[in-house]
Write an enzyme that holds these catalytic residues in place. Structure first.
Site, PDB file in Angstrom:
ATOM      1  N   ARG A  91     -12.962 -20.265   5.200  1.00 12.55           N
ATOM      2  CA  ARG A  91     -14.373 -20.468   5.592  1.00 12.55           C
ATOM      3  C   ARG A  91     -14.801 -21.794   4.992  1.00 12.55           C
ATOM      4  NH1 ARG A  91     -14.584 -14.483   4.401  1.00 12.55           N
ATOM      5  NH2 ARG A  91     -15.694 -13.507   6.123  1.00 12.55           N
TER       6      ARG A  91
ATOM      7  N   HIS B 290     -11.022  17.462 -16.648  1.00 13.46           N
ATOM      8  CA  HIS B 290     -11.719  16.991 -15.452  1.00 13.46           C
ATOM      9  C   HIS B 290     -11.790  15.459 -15.427  1.00 13.46           C
ATOM     10  CE1 HIS B 290     -15.512  15.750 -13.503  1.00 13.46           C
ATOM     11  NE2 HIS B 290     -14.986  16.474 -12.538  1.00 13.46           N
TER      12      HIS B 290
ATOM     13  N   ARG C 229     -11.403 -22.709   9.738  1.00 12.15           N
ATOM     14  CA  ARG C 229     -12.504 -22.495  10.672  1.00 12.15           C
ATOM     15  C   ARG C 229     -13.496 -23.645  10.567  1.00 12.15           C
ATOM     16  NH1 ARG C 229     -16.059 -17.216   9.954  1.00 12.15           N
ATOM     17  NH2 ARG C 229     -17.019 -18.383   8.258  1.00 12.15           N
TER      18      ARG C 229
ATOM     19  N   GLY D 209     -12.158  21.214  -9.903  1.00  6.71           N
ATOM     20  CA  GLY D 209     -13.392  21.425 -10.655  1.00  6.71           C
ATOM     21  C   GLY D 209     -14.647  21.426  -9.807  1.00  6.71           C
TER      22      GLY D 209
ATOM     23  N   GLY E 295     -13.600 -11.581  14.418  1.00  5.50           N
ATOM     24  CA  GLY E 295     -14.524 -11.618  13.278  1.00  5.50           C
ATOM     25  C   GLY E 295     -15.348 -10.351  13.345  1.00  5.50           C
ATOM     26  N   THR E 296     -14.801  -9.307  12.768  1.00  4.87           N
ATOM     27  CA  THR E 296     -15.420  -7.989  12.973  1.00  4.87           C
ATOM     28  C   THR E 296     -16.683  -7.795  12.147  1.00  4.87           C
ATOM     29  OG1 THR E 296     -13.704  -7.220  11.484  1.00  4.87           O
ATOM     30  CG2 THR E 296     -13.413  -6.739  13.824  1.00  4.87           C
ATOM     31  N   ASN E 297     -16.949  -8.717  11.212  1.00  4.82           N
ATOM     32  CA  ASN E 297     -18.235  -8.612  10.507  1.00  4.82           C
ATOM     33  C   ASN E 297     -19.366  -8.919  11.490  1.00  4.82           C
ATOM     34  OD1 ASN E 297     -16.682  -8.304   8.195  1.00  4.82           O
ATOM     35  ND2 ASN E 297     -16.790 -10.475   7.666  1.00  4.82           N
ATOM     36  N   ASP E 298     -19.241 -10.071  12.134  1.00  6.55           N
ATOM     37  CA  ASP E 298     -20.273 -10.425  13.109  1.00  6.55           C
ATOM     38  C   ASP E 298     -20.198  -9.541  14.343  1.00  6.55           C
ATOM     39  OD1 ASP E 298     -22.013 -12.488  12.182  1.00  6.55           O
ATOM     40  OD2 ASP E 298     -20.252 -13.775  12.038  1.00  6.55           O
TER      41      ASP E 298
ATOM     42  N   LYS F  99      -4.423  26.411  -2.312  1.00  8.34           N
ATOM     43  CA  LYS F  99      -4.021  27.360  -3.353  1.00  8.34           C
ATOM     44  C   LYS F  99      -3.444  28.641  -2.722  1.00  8.34           C
ATOM     45  CE  LYS F  99      -6.505  27.565  -7.009  1.00  8.34           C
ATOM     46  NZ  LYS F  99      -7.761  27.654  -7.722  1.00  8.34           N
TER      47      LYS F  99
ATOM     48  N   GLU G  60     -16.201 -12.809  17.915  1.00  8.29           N
ATOM     49  CA  GLU G  60     -17.114 -12.079  17.034  1.00  8.29           C
ATOM     50  C   GLU G  60     -18.466 -11.821  17.682  1.00  8.29           C
ATOM     51  OE1 GLU G  60     -17.574 -14.284  13.362  1.00  8.29           O
ATOM     52  OE2 GLU G  60     -17.406 -16.206  14.371  1.00  8.29           O
TER      53      GLU G  60
ATOM     54  N   SER H 180      -9.053 -14.648  16.690  1.00  9.01           N
ATOM     55  CA  SER H 180      -9.153 -13.876  15.455  1.00  9.01           C
ATOM     56  C   SER H 180     -10.471 -13.104  15.539  1.00  9.01           C
ATOM     57  CB  SER H 180      -9.149 -14.795  14.232  1.00  9.01           C
ATOM     58  OG  SER H 180      -9.218 -14.010  13.073  1.00  9.01           O
TER      59      SER H 180
ATOM     60  N   MET I 290     -15.527  23.481  -7.216  1.00 13.20           N
ATOM     61  CA  MET I 290     -16.091  24.746  -6.756  1.00 13.20           C
ATOM     62  C   MET I 290     -15.886  25.812  -7.829  1.00 13.20           C
ATOM     63  SD  MET I 290     -15.328  24.742  -2.746  1.00 13.20           S
ATOM     64  CE  MET I 290     -13.653  24.300  -2.971  1.00 13.20           C
TER      65      MET I 290
ATOM     66  N   ARG J 146       0.823  22.780  -6.552  1.00  8.86           N
ATOM     67  CA  ARG J 146       0.335  21.872  -5.501  1.00  8.86           C
ATOM     68  C   ARG J 146       0.910  20.487  -5.786  1.00  8.86           C
ATOM     69  NH1 ARG J 146      -5.873  21.643  -7.747  1.00  8.86           N
ATOM     70  NH2 ARG J 146      -5.281  21.135  -9.863  1.00  8.86           N
TER      71      ARG J 146
ATOM     72  N   TYR K  59      -1.634  -9.754  13.613  1.00  2.26           N
ATOM     73  CA  TYR K  59      -1.748  -9.823  12.160  1.00  2.26           C
ATOM     74  C   TYR K  59      -3.143  -9.418  11.696  1.00  2.26           C
ATOM     75  CZ  TYR K  59      -4.283 -14.242  12.691  1.00  2.26           C
ATOM     76  OH  TYR K  59      -5.219 -15.192  13.030  1.00  2.26           O
TER      77      TYR K  59
ATOM     78  N   ARG L   5     -11.119  32.900  -7.103  1.00  2.00           N
ATOM     79  CA  ARG L   5     -11.091  31.426  -7.153  1.00  2.00           C
ATOM     80  C   ARG L   5     -11.244  30.831  -5.765  1.00  2.00           C
ATOM     81  NH1 ARG L   5      -7.377  29.972 -11.886  1.00  2.00           N
ATOM     82  NH2 ARG L   5      -6.550  31.976 -12.459  1.00  2.00           N
TER      83      ARG L   5
ATOM     84  N   CYS M  47      -9.993 -11.098  11.006  1.00  5.90           N
ATOM     85  CA  CYS M  47     -10.265 -11.682   9.695  1.00  5.90           C
ATOM     86  C   CYS M  47     -11.594 -11.205   9.107  1.00  5.90           C
ATOM     87  CB  CYS M  47     -10.211 -13.204   9.738  1.00  5.90           C
ATOM     88  SG  CYS M  47     -11.426 -13.916  10.855  1.00  5.90           S
TER      89      CYS M  47
HETATM   90  C1  PEP Z   1     -16.639 -12.202  10.642  1.00  9.40           C
HETATM   91  O1  PEP Z   1     -17.719 -12.367  11.184  1.00  9.40           O
HETATM   92  O2  PEP Z   1     -15.989 -11.137  10.690  1.00  9.40           O
HETATM   93  C2  PEP Z   1     -16.025 -13.296   9.878  1.00  9.40           C
HETATM   94  C3  PEP Z   1     -14.800 -13.195   9.380  1.00  9.40           C
HETATM   95  O3  PEP Z   1     -16.790 -14.373   9.650  1.00  9.40           O
HETATM   96  P1  PEP Z   1     -17.950 -14.423   8.547  1.00  9.40           P
HETATM   97  O4  PEP Z   1     -17.872 -13.203   7.729  1.00  9.40           O
HETATM   98  O5  PEP Z   1     -17.704 -15.666   7.788  1.00  9.40           O
HETATM   99  O6  PEP Z   1     -19.153 -14.485   9.404  1.00  9.40           O
HETATM  100 MG    MG Z   2     -18.419 -14.386  11.460  1.00  9.92          MG
END
Ligand code: PEP
Ligand code: MG
Length: 896
Positions: A582, A476, A638, A116, A787-790, A37, A766, A785, A118, A360, A872, A107, A852
């Site tokens: 999967r 708001h 997989r 809204g 597997g960033t979850n594991d 502002k 993973e 690939s 502050m 703004r 990718y 203000r 993935c």
């Molecule tokens: C992972 O582990 O990131 C993955 C893609 O496999 P899943 O979630 O099936 O374990």
């Molecule tokens: Mg996994």
């Protein structure tokens, strides 16, 4: 627009920056220091636009106070006094002078807009003497006492912490006694009495006298604005919008201009383009004889600016004050051209003269963001890359929401303003708390409120949609819902909300808490019950922007999909292949799970092969469908990765049934299930470990893949491109064994069909060991690939299934800035990814690498993937457009 910045008084270290009178100490580039502002007020002043004079206390003061137990920095008081003296000379009035008083506004204004969240105090500097002076000078006692009444109320609430409803009740009582419907019907004497009553109420509430000294008022308000940065509302908003606590807020003190001085006065909000649709038309709302808070609080529903948008009563700013309207439109055009973006403007008209109080970049609904970006790029105002950077990929989610099926019968019981598009149904709830509770239990809810206040923000976030009885497009509720991408209908005047009794009534229909309603945020309609909705058409500007994104990005975008339906959806959204199928998810249907259980419970190869014989044709048909849906694009399949516990019979009944089907005794089945039960299934007999110990499972799957590919290839279309993926590998040896198995099976199927299929075998990375030993794994693996979850689970040593209980605390305490299962932890897990990429490519330069895990659809994580050089990303079908745009943005940023 000509740009001339006249510096008032250059100084090396300062806390206060002046503006107004055609000059300013700052400009728009200084938002870190002056807040959005303050920076834009400075810019507008220097551009010669009509800005009331004022000054900004910089964000560094907020940071200083936070670091020094609330103490102000040395020199601040002197700088404020000097800046105030400059404002007095420009305004021709004096702060606290009973003869010729100068009321000011105070203000907040942070770097990022936090509508809204502050505090604000208007008409500050009034007391009995200065109010009388203001009355005498303006010749309008009613106006002076109205301003004073508003000031006492705001100050008592915001600075002294008195209860807002006390004042609302007193105001309602005064109207009642008078038989008046509106505050504007109260006269000077009524207002004078109200001021006394407000002060008495404030004294009772906070235990001390209301301050009459303007200097004390000013420092009280500055302190309150600075403290509001640490208030609960602001903290919640920052958490939801990833705004760092360290930024702090600035405080803007500005000479008041009055929109409440009579019929030739007004206050309003304008957007240079329609914030819901993005249409290039001047758009906004105003209230005659009112002050700014009346518009944004949503307590009165304001009429539109343009005559063309006027309702049946014909009221518009264009009709009521045509000169000020023309000047406003002209100023809006200049500002849009200057900033090269749609502007959200606050203005006041005092006795026919227009004043600019804020400009703004306007918040906009996702569809509007796209349309504005594309139209501005097509008009040559901005470049295509800038257009791509202007759209928040996460906000596209809101666009992928359904619309009401045109074939469905619409029976609206109320119509309000189309405040945020999207059609959605849910159980009506009447408080933010209830919305949160039910949403946490998995229920879809619509939050219904008379009007929303910033305290409702948790509930709005939890709800799928928001409905209010009062308030305009800039209230708001509307602003926050649009920002969150929640469908919202505002100002549906015909609904009567009884929040106590937890019901509302409209058009003769009573809706109780828990009853289903459907709202259409694009049409502004409210319908009882469930109304069919349709997926949106992704054409027009959306398609244009996506085509530009595809031209700008380097990384490919694939989808995680198991069913032909998901695969087709993914294609519609532009997926270039399947990055993860999967296969274990293909067995969750009731009739299939029995076959999968038989396979898992089997106590020898023969029984297992019998179960697999049932599975082979099912899998073959599944894969064929996927290959057809992807039409020659790569399909990554997989090998089975079941956490065993998800497949074991869940109770004695299921176990008995299983035993019967398999010809086991009940005891034998129970014993086998016990043998298979694991202490830690997430780290147990899953992934490629299963394929190593029971190769016949992987062999059956590989056979199903190649037979399906051969069959689909024989249909004459483009040949399928299967990419067989080995899950949860820790060593190169595991991948080597399974690659050999897949190669053998492919050769066998090719010999049977006479039609060899091109395919790849790759590995999921993973586990930390896999990332570190990527060079060894890249020997047999043609692709990786992540597997960033594991990988997140194993790098942190935090179970994916159990993290919820403590990760929240970690985020609240600031131990983790973000949930690492949502946004990739670039510092730790990211280092494993980088090591994996480098070591993998060192061993095999043409290694193809993707991701993935869930992070493949998260914009911040996609940015990381670009930097890490991945080829990718793969994500759920509905996130494919988000990923396409995020990948384009990441590539543009990486190119610098
Ligand atoms: C992972 O582990 O990131 C993955 C893609 O496999 P899943 O979630 O099936 O374990
Ligand atoms: Mg996994």
């Amino acid at each position: 627009m000509q740009r001339k910045i006249n510096k008032i008084a250059p100084k090396v270290r300062r806390w206060v920056y002046g503006f107004g009178g055609g000059a300013a100490d700052g400009d728009a580039s200084m938002r870190d220091l002056l807040g959005g502002k303050g920076a834009n007020l400075a810019e507008m002043s220097a551009l010669g636009l009509p800005v009331p004079p004022g000054f900004t206390v910089s964000t560094e003061v907020c940071a200083h106070c936070d670091a020094n137990g609330g103490a102000y920095p040395d020199g601040l008081e002197e700088e404020v006094a000097a800046a105030l003296a400059r404002v007095e000379s420009l305004a021709g009035a004096r702060f606290g002078d009973p003869e010729n008083p100068l009321p000011v506004s105070v203000r907040s204004g942070a770097r990022a807009s936090m509508p809204g969240m502050m505090d604000t105090v208007l008409n500050l500097g009034l007391n009995d003497a200065t109010a009388a002076g203001l009355a005498a000078r303006t010749g309008d006692a009613r106006f002076a006492w109205d301003s004073y009444r508003r000031f006492v109320q705001m100050y008592a609430e915001v600075v002294l912490g008195a209860d807002r409803y006390r004042f609302e009740d007193l105001l309602a009582l005064a109207r009642e006694e008078k038989g008046a419907a509106l505050d504007t019907e109260l006269d000077a004497d009524d207002l004078r009495r109200l001021v006394a009553a407000f002060k008495a109420a404030a004294r009772e509430e906070v235990g001390r006298d209301f301050p009459d000294d303007p200097g004390e008022q000013l420092w009280g308000a500055i302190g309150a604005v600075l403290r509001s940065w640490r208030g609960e509302r602001a903290v919640t908003y920052r958490r939801l919008h990833d705004i760092p606590d360290a930024w702090g807020t600035a405080v803007n003190i500005q000479a008041m201009v009055f929109g409440n001085m009579g019929a030739d006065c007004a206050t309003g909000v304008a957007f240079t383009r329609d914030p819901s649709t993005g249409e290039n038309r001047f758009y906004g709302e105003f209230l005659a004889n009112a002050q700014g808070e009346d518009v944004v609080s949503g307590v009165r529903t304001p009429p539109p600016l343009a005559a063309a948008a006027a309702g049946p009563d014909g009221v518009s700013m264009e009709a009521a004050m045509p000169d000020a309207f023309r000047q406003l439109v002209e100023t809006g055009r200049r500002l849009e051209a200057h900033y090269r973006d749609m502007q959200d403007i606050e203005f006041t008209v005092q006795r026919g003269r227009l004043y600019m109080l804020q400009t703004r970049a306007g918040k906009r609904a996702p569809a509007a963001a796209i349309r504005i970006a594309v139209e501005m790029a097509e008009a040559g105002t901005i470049g295509r890359e800038e257009a791509l950077l202007r759209v928040d990929p996460g906000a596209l989610d809101g666009l992928l929401h359904p619309v009401i099926d045109p074939a469905a019968e619409r029976r609206p019981i109320a119509t309000g303003l189309p405040a945020s598009p999207g059609a959605v149904g849910g159980a009506a709830v009447f408080s933010a708390g209830e919305a949160e509770r039910r949403a946490a239990a998995g229920e879809a809810v619509i939050l219904v409120r008379r009007e929303t206040s910033p305290e409702d923000i948790h509930g709005m976030y939890a709800a799928r949609g928001v409905l209010t009885a009062r308030g305009g497009m800039t209230s708001h509720a509307a602003v926050v819902a649009r920002g969150m991408g929640r469908p919202c209908v505002c100002g549906a005047g015909r609904i009567r909300v009884d929040a106590e009794a937890r019901r509302f009534e409209a058009g003769g229909v009573t809706v109780e808490e828990g009853d289903w309603i459907t709202i259409d945020g694009a049409a502004g309609q409210v319908m009882p019950g469930r109304v069919a909705t349709l997926e949106p058409e992704l054409s027009g500007e959306f398609a244009t922007l996506m085509a530009w994104a595809d031209g700008a990005r380097r990384m490919g975008v694939r989808a995680n999909a198991e069913t032909a339906q998901d695969a087709r959806k993914a294609r519609e959204f532009g997926a270039e292949g399947i990055g993860l199928c999967r296969t274990e998810h293909m067995f969750f249907e009731a009739e299939r799970i029995a076959a999968a259980r038989e396979m898992i419970l089997a106590d020898g190869e023969e029984r297992r092969r019998a179960a697999l014989a049932k599975i082979l044709p099912m899998q073959r048909a599944d894969f064929a469908e996927l290959f057809r849906a992807m039409d020659g694009r790569p399909v990554t399949i997989r090998l089975l990765d079941p956490p065993l516990h998800e497949f074991l019979p869940q109770d004695d009944g299921e176990l008995a049934e299983m035993a019967r089907a398999m010809g086991f005794s009940a005891e034998a089945a129970a014993r086998r299930a016990r043998e298979l039960r694991e202490a830690n299934p997430m780290l147990g007999h899953r992934g490629c470990r299963l394929a190593i110990s029971h190769p016949e499972i992987a062999e059956t799957q590989a056979r199903a893949i190649f037979e399906a590919a051969a069959a689909v290839a024989a249909e004459g279309g483009p040949a399928p491109v299967p990419e067989v993926m080995v899950p949860l590998a820790a060593t190169g040896a595991e991948v080597e064994i399974l690659k050999a198995l897949v190669d053998r099976t492919a050769a066998a199927v090719a010999a049977e069909t006479g039609a060899p299929i091109d395919y790849l075998v790759g590995a999921m990375i993973e586990l930390p060991r896999a990332a570190l030993r990527a060079g060894e794994i890249a020997g047999p693996a043609a692709f990786f690939s992540f597997g960033t979850n594991d990988l997140t689970q194993t790098a942190f040593g935090v179970s994916r299934d159990d993290a919820g209980a403590f990760l929240r605390v970690y985020r609240e305490r600031g131990i983790l800035e973000k949930d690492p299962f949502v946004t990739l932890d670039a510092d730790g897990v990211g280092e494993l990814v980088t090591a994996g990429v480098e070591r993998g490519r060192a061993a095999r330069p043409d290694l193809k690498i993707g991701i993935c895990g869930e992070h493949g659809g998260d914009p911040a994580s996609i940015e990381f993937c670009e930097r890490a050089g991945l080829d990718y990303v793969s994500c759920s079908p509905y996130r494919v457009p988000i990923a396409r745009l995020a990948a384009a943005q990441a590539a543009i940023r990486a190119r610098g």
